[in-house]
Design an enzyme around this catalytic site. Structure first.
Site, PDB file in Angstrom:
ATOM      1  N   HIS A  31     -33.106   8.212 -28.559  1.00  0.00           N
ATOM      2  CA  HIS A  31     -31.918   8.913 -28.069  1.00  0.00           C
ATOM      3  C   HIS A  31     -32.216  10.325 -27.571  1.00  0.00           C
ATOM      4  CE1 HIS A  31     -29.344   6.046 -30.763  1.00  0.00           C
ATOM      5  NE2 HIS A  31     -29.760   5.477 -29.638  1.00  0.00           N
TER       6      HIS A  31
ATOM      7  N   GLN B 270     -33.753   7.118 -33.966  1.00  0.00           N
ATOM      8  CA  GLN B 270     -32.471   7.372 -33.311  1.00  0.00           C
ATOM      9  C   GLN B 270     -32.071   8.836 -33.462  1.00  0.00           C
ATOM     10  OE1 GLN B 270     -29.838   3.594 -34.320  1.00  0.00           O
ATOM     11  NE2 GLN B 270     -31.242   4.063 -36.001  1.00  0.00           N
TER      12      GLN B 270
ATOM     13  N   VAL C  81     -34.183   7.741 -49.452  1.00  0.00           N
ATOM     14  CA  VAL C  81     -35.276   7.409 -48.539  1.00  0.00           C
ATOM     15  C   VAL C  81     -36.603   8.041 -48.953  1.00  0.00           C
ATOM     16  CG1 VAL C  81     -36.114   7.808 -46.196  1.00  0.00           C
ATOM     17  CG2 VAL C  81     -33.808   6.916 -46.558  1.00  0.00           C
TER      18      VAL C  81
END
Length: 314
Positions: free
Chosen positions: A155, A131, A303
């Site tokens: 996107h 995204q 992450v």
């Protein structure tokens, strides 16, 4: 007589609701060791589709929207309807983006991008649907030798610009050079805190600098209705891109969401589809996500560190 609402008004209001969506806690926190073991088994059992969001790029210096220090606390992104129908708003965006682009263009892939690209190259995962619009996954793919077809920038990409009048495309580097020629001395005169740059590439400027900015036109038709080739809030994902992402999802055995709250339906839809198909769902983020009630594995952690630990155990 009841006033007739223009469709763009409805789209703008829907976009504002999407921007304002708050993702709260909807599932119990999971023990980190339990979550990491479950995610490892999920990776070993099949080829997940990985859905990424802004949390993957924060270590590259690009802020996220909804995190604890996310830009939504200080800045509301422009909706597609505002950009399309408000010339003053569009001019303000380009003034701000001309300055903010310096920071975005200098960002480089971090360890998370490189691990994920290597997983694609090795066939550990089916592919990546991102995204993000920063282009960092594509750079990591190129460095790793991963197949570009296995990456869908859902996107779009800030590195491309499209003319809303005639549809002509232009590389952002080319547009930036034309803007610099039209605004000599502008960048040198404006002082901006790099931490104030937003994920969509713009930065807050005083109105006097917006007024002093000169916009250039499309190289083909001359229109100043130029737009980054990205999907704004209130705008639909192009059908060809959506279909390509769904094709990747269909061949995947599970779904792994990384660094995203999945607040926007275009990304969350892949979790809903996985649930309907009886596929496992895993999540790696620092905060809550819309997928939490549907995920078998929820690892609440940074992450890059999580991906590195999983990679070492594969």
């Amino acid at each position: 007589m009841t006033p007739v609402r223009h469709p763009s008004q409805d789209g703008h209001q829907a976009a504002l609701r999407s921007i304002a969506r708050v993702v709260g806690e909807t599932a119990p926190l999971q023990d980190p060791e339990t979550a990491s073991r479950g995610l490892l088994r999920m990776l070993e059992a099949g080829r997940p589709l990985v859905i990424t969001g802004a949390g993957v790029s924060t270590d590259s210096g690009i802020p996220d929207y909804r995190g604890p220090n996310g830009t939504l606390h200080r800045h509301r992104p422009m909706t597609y309807q505002e950009f399309r129908h408000d010339p003053a708003a569009r001019h303000r965006y380009w003034a701000r983006s001309f300055v903010g682009w310096r920071h975005m263009d200098e960002a480089a892939p971090n360890a998370a991008h490189h691990v994920l690209a290597d997983w694609v190259r090795r066939g550990v995962v089916a592919g990546i649907v991102t995204q993000n619009v920063d282009g960092l996954h594509a750079q990591a793919f190129a460095a790793a030798g991963a197949a570009p077809s296995r990456l869908i920038a859902l996107h779009g990409d800030l590195a491309r610009v499209v003319c809303l009048q005639c549809g002509a495309m232009e590389d952002r580097t080319s547009l930036d050079a034309r803007l610099a020629a039209a605004n000599p001395g502008y960048l040198e005169a404006v002082t901006v805190d790099p931490d104030a740059v937003n994920p969509d590439g713009d930065v807050t400027l005083d109105q006097r600098w917006v007024d002093a900015f000169t916009m250039v036109g499309c190289r083909v038709c001359g229109s100043v209705q130029l737009k980054p080739d990205v999907v704004y809030f209130g705008e639909n994902v192009p059908s060809a891109r959506r279909d390509a992402a769904r094709a990747l999802a269909e061949e995947a055995d599970s779904v792994l969401a990384v660094g995203t709250s999945l607040a926007v339906m275009s990304g969350f839809r892949f979790v809903l589809d996985a649930e309907r198909a009886g596929k496992e769902v895993g999540v790696i983020t620092l905060g809550p996500t819309r997928a939490d009630p549907k995920a078998q594995w929820r690892w609440r952690t940074r992450v890059a560190e999580a991906l590195a630990r999983l990679d070492a155990r594969l």
